[in-house]
Motif scaffolding. Sequence first.
Motif, PDB file in Angstrom:
ATOM      1  N   ALA A  38      17.379  -7.933  14.772  1.00  0.00           N
ATOM      2  CA  ALA A  38      16.898  -7.056  13.693  1.00  0.00           C
ATOM      3  C   ALA A  38      16.228  -7.889  12.598  1.00  0.00           C
ATOM      4  N   VAL A  39      15.054  -7.456  12.210  1.00  0.00           N
ATOM      5  CA  VAL A  39      14.396  -8.068  11.033  1.00  0.00           C
ATOM      6  C   VAL A  39      13.975  -6.923  10.105  1.00  0.00           C
ATOM      7  N   ASN A  40      13.919  -7.213   8.804  1.00  0.00           N
ATOM      8  CA  ASN A  40      13.558  -6.155   7.841  1.00  0.00           C
ATOM      9  C   ASN A  40      12.117  -5.713   8.035  1.00  0.00           C
ATOM     10  N   GLU A  41      11.923  -4.418   8.004  1.00  0.00           N
ATOM     11  CA  GLU A  41      10.585  -3.851   8.135  1.00  0.00           C
ATOM     12  C   GLU A  41       9.732  -4.289   6.936  1.00  0.00           C
ATOM     13  N   PRO A  42       8.563  -4.909   7.177  1.00  0.00           N
ATOM     14  CA  PRO A  42       7.721  -5.325   6.042  1.00  0.00           C
ATOM     15  C   PRO A  42       7.259  -4.115   5.219  1.00  0.00           C
ATOM     16  N   VAL A  43       7.279  -4.282   3.897  1.00  0.00           N
ATOM     17  CA  VAL A  43       6.862  -3.204   2.988  1.00  0.00           C
ATOM     18  C   VAL A  43       5.336  -3.260   2.868  1.00  0.00           C
ATOM     19  N   LYS A  44       4.691  -2.151   3.156  1.00  0.00           N
ATOM     20  CA  LYS A  44       3.215  -2.132   3.053  1.00  0.00           C
ATOM     21  C   LYS A  44       2.810  -2.032   1.579  1.00  0.00           C
ATOM     22  N   SER A  45       1.571  -2.468   1.271  1.00  0.00           N
ATOM     23  CA  SER A  45       1.193  -2.572  -0.152  1.00  0.00           C
ATOM     24  C   SER A  45       0.657  -1.270  -0.754  1.00  0.00           C
ATOM     25  N   TYR A  46      -0.035  -0.488   0.021  1.00  0.00           N
ATOM     26  CA  TYR A  46      -0.692   0.740  -0.485  1.00  0.00           C
ATOM     27  C   TYR A  46      -1.664   0.420  -1.628  1.00  0.00           C
ATOM     28  N   ALA A  47      -2.213  -0.784  -1.595  1.00  0.00           N
ATOM     29  CA  ALA A  47      -3.199  -1.176  -2.619  1.00  0.00           C
ATOM     30  C   ALA A  47      -4.464  -0.336  -2.427  1.00  0.00           C
ATOM     31  N   PRO A  48      -5.249  -0.154  -3.500  1.00  0.00           N
ATOM     32  CA  PRO A  48      -6.483   0.618  -3.364  1.00  0.00           C
ATOM     33  C   PRO A  48      -7.329   0.081  -2.208  1.00  0.00           C
ATOM     34  N   GLY A  49      -7.848   1.009  -1.383  1.00  0.00           N
ATOM     35  CA  GLY A  49      -8.697   0.616  -0.261  1.00  0.00           C
ATOM     36  C   GLY A  49      -7.932   0.318   1.015  1.00  0.00           C
ATOM     37  N   SER A  50      -6.586   0.228   0.963  1.00  0.00           N
ATOM     38  CA  SER A  50      -5.824  -0.086   2.183  1.00  0.00           C
ATOM     39  C   SER A  50      -5.756   1.152   3.075  1.00  0.00           C
ATOM     40  N   PRO A  51      -5.740   0.934   4.416  1.00  0.00           N
ATOM     41  CA  PRO A  51      -5.697   2.098   5.321  1.00  0.00           C
ATOM     42  C   PRO A  51      -4.440   2.934   5.129  1.00  0.00           C
ATOM     43  N   GLU A  52      -3.298   2.270   4.816  1.00  0.00           N
ATOM     44  CA  GLU A  52      -2.049   3.036   4.665  1.00  0.00           C
ATOM     45  C   GLU A  52      -2.111   3.976   3.465  1.00  0.00           C
ATOM     46  N   ARG A  53      -2.829   3.546   2.426  1.00  0.00           N
ATOM     47  CA  ARG A  53      -2.952   4.396   1.235  1.00  0.00           C
ATOM     48  C   ARG A  53      -3.745   5.665   1.568  1.00  0.00           C
ATOM     49  N   GLU A  54      -4.856   5.447   2.272  1.00  0.00           N
ATOM     50  CA  GLU A  54      -5.674   6.613   2.654  1.00  0.00           C
ATOM     51  C   GLU A  54      -4.893   7.580   3.536  1.00  0.00           C
ATOM     52  N   GLU A  55      -4.172   7.001   4.496  1.00  0.00           N
ATOM     53  CA  GLU A  55      -3.446   7.856   5.446  1.00  0.00           C
ATOM     54  C   GLU A  55      -2.344   8.667   4.745  1.00  0.00           C
ATOM     55  N   VAL A  56      -1.606   8.009   3.863  1.00  0.00           N
ATOM     56  CA  VAL A  56      -0.494   8.727   3.230  1.00  0.00           C
ATOM     57  C   VAL A  56      -1.025   9.803   2.272  1.00  0.00           C
ATOM     58  N   LEU A  57      -2.139   9.519   1.601  1.00  0.00           N
ATOM     59  CA  LEU A  57      -2.692  10.532   0.689  1.00  0.00           C
ATOM     60  C   LEU A  57      -3.225  11.736   1.459  1.00  0.00           C
ATOM     61  N   LYS A  58      -3.859  11.434   2.602  1.00  0.00           N
ATOM     62  CA  LYS A  58      -4.376  12.524   3.443  1.00  0.00           C
ATOM     63  C   LYS A  58      -3.197  13.390   3.932  1.00  0.00           C
ATOM     64  N   THR A  59      -2.148  12.730   4.380  1.00  0.00           N
ATOM     65  CA  THR A  59      -0.973  13.467   4.886  1.00  0.00           C
ATOM     66  C   THR A  59      -0.326  14.276   3.757  1.00  0.00           C
ATOM     67  N   TYR A  60      -0.225  13.676   2.588  1.00  0.00           N
ATOM     68  CA  TYR A  60       0.359  14.357   1.417  1.00  0.00           C
ATOM     69  C   TYR A  60      -0.401  15.656   1.149  1.00  0.00           C
ATOM     70  N   LYS A  61      -1.742  15.539   1.143  1.00  0.00           N
ATOM     71  CA  LYS A  61      -2.568  16.727   0.823  1.00  0.00           C
ATOM     72  C   LYS A  61      -2.386  17.812   1.878  1.00  0.00           C
ATOM     73  N   GLU A  62      -2.367  17.400   3.139  1.00  0.00           N
ATOM     74  CA  GLU A  62      -2.178  18.387   4.217  1.00  0.00           C
ATOM     75  C   GLU A  62      -0.812  19.063   4.100  1.00  0.00           C
ATOM     76  N   MET A  63       0.208  18.250   3.842  1.00  0.00           N
ATOM     77  CA  MET A  63       1.562  18.815   3.762  1.00  0.00           C
ATOM     78  C   MET A  63       1.704  19.706   2.529  1.00  0.00           C
ATOM     79  N   TYR A  64       1.034  19.336   1.461  1.00  0.00           N
ATOM     80  CA  TYR A  64       1.102  20.137   0.227  1.00  0.00           C
ATOM     81  C   TYR A  64       0.565  21.553   0.490  1.00  0.00           C
ATOM     82  N   LYS A  65      -0.505  21.618   1.273  1.00  0.00           N
ATOM     83  CA  LYS A  65      -1.140  22.933   1.521  1.00  0.00           C
ATOM     84  C   LYS A  65      -0.372  23.765   2.554  1.00  0.00           C
TER      85      LYS A  65
END
Length: 541
Positions: A11-38
């Motif tokens: 077992a190793v600790n899961e690396p924490v993603k940065s979600y810095a502006p322009g990162s793919p993870e930031r775009e994906e989570v915001l897109k998912t947030y908006k879809e789930m919100y609606k």
Amino acid sequence: MGNGFFEVPIAVNEPVKSYAPGSPEREEVLKTYKEMYKAKIDVPLFINGKEVKTKETATMSPPHDHKHVLGTYYKATKKNVEEAIETALEARKKWAVMPWEQRAGIFLRAAELLAGPYRAKINAATMLAQSKNIYQAEIDSACELIDFLRFNVQYMTEIYAEQPESTSAAWNRIEYRPLEGFIYAITPFNFTAIAGNLPASAALMGNVVVWKPSNAQIYSAKVIMDVFREAGVPAGVINMVMGDPAMISDTLMASPDFSGVHFTGSTGVFQGIWKNIGDNIKNYKTYPRIVGETGGKDFIVAHKTSNPKQVATAMARGAFEYQGQKCSAASRCYIPKSIWKDVKEYLVDDIRSFKMGTPEDMGNFINAVIHESSFDKLASYIDQAKKDKNVEIIAGGNYDKSKGYFIEPTVIVTKDPKYTTMCTELFGPVLTVYVYDDNKWEETLHLVDETSEYALTGAVFSEDRYALEEAVKILENAAGNFYINDKPTGAVVGQQPFGGARASGTNDKAGSKQNLYRWISPRMVKETFVSPTDYRYPFLG
Ligand code: NAD
């Protein structure tokens, strides 16, 4: 499966993603947030692998946008809860004898699903349901839950490997049986990871579970249940029921097959559960295991040799991240007079720079508190502080629930070290500071130790090793997780096993082997290869 002493992935600790502006993870989570919100979702009960819808329902809303409806959940009747017990006991017949590597495979798969395909979804659900910013959601619902699942699998194998000595004449074996009956997991609103871990850790050890999530976390609990199902947790092994907590608890704890409770939440609720178990003790087939991680009144105490900027940063992060709604959040601080002016300046500057609003706007460090009753309670303590003598509010002090439950990060300075907000758990963004005379270091440490009934987390800051040593000794029983020159929050699975004693819980350390021991009942098997045929020992001559 077959023969072999299987080794699980280290077992190793899961690396924490940065979600810095322009990162793919930031775009994906915001897109998912908006879809789930609606979208509007339905959250049924999950009993015997089936979705169960009942007549009584309630809606779910984001705390930062409480007029918006995210969906509906269904409330269990007493009969549903009884069905959950029956179905769990039926599932136990196969699950309890399932080879461990199959159980490991299921929960390792759940970790991998969370790390990949479900990551944006579980994070977005936690941002929406519990009003966490993306960083707070990532370290909780993605990383910590993944870590719990992976590390617990490794710990399980380490426990199974613990075997007694044998001789050539007799072979001793310990079998780590699941408990006889079912486990009741009761989870709090504030950590999606805890919500997943309390049922999963017991199930991993071969138990069957009835899980009751907090009404304020059902939206993200549904994602956990989806992951468990996709990972292959068989029908009936983890059943999820929602609704009236008192009715659900009374029904489950009245069952003779109730064999343990895995609780995280407030101290008062846990004490009620313990009492309920005591009242029923004659009815149970086995003594139930009682594991509860409960409230805190966590402290930071600074010595005159500490660095004011470091102390202020620990206060800003430790008290206000996730709106102070971590059980580990600093809520009382003891600062020496000589450094207070600097600490205060840095702290107030930090607080002025905090932005507050929805998690969707990633510039916001602070989001809403969980629900109206928490908002009202916090507002009433702030109002009282505005009236009380000996007390000054030096930052924040405003609140507004028109759109969301927003409370400004608030710092109270008190001249009375036993002032109510120095002793009572408020569970919100309110920090109280007591400024002490530099030459009263030892006295202050005793004050820290004696002020609260809790003993969860605490931190000491100093550049003087003698002062640190004094703090370590005098505060030995004041915190189950004790930090030196660091904030008292942010425990990581596998690195800082978490839990406290006194009124803070049974200190069974979530995210460690100690916790897993509570969900097993060892059976000792001694096999003698050649059995004696004469009762007489040599000493009898
Ligand atoms: P809570 O006590 O209000 O609720 C916790 C759970 O208990 C929920 O599922 C709730 O529905 C249930 N519950 C409420 N009344 C009940 C009853 N009569 N019988 C049975 N169950 C009942 O706590 P919360 O507001 O969800 O969480 C915040 C609290 O949890 C704080 O006190 C915090 O310190 C504590 N906490 C502790 C830790 C820790 O590790 N020590 C971690 C997280 C949270």
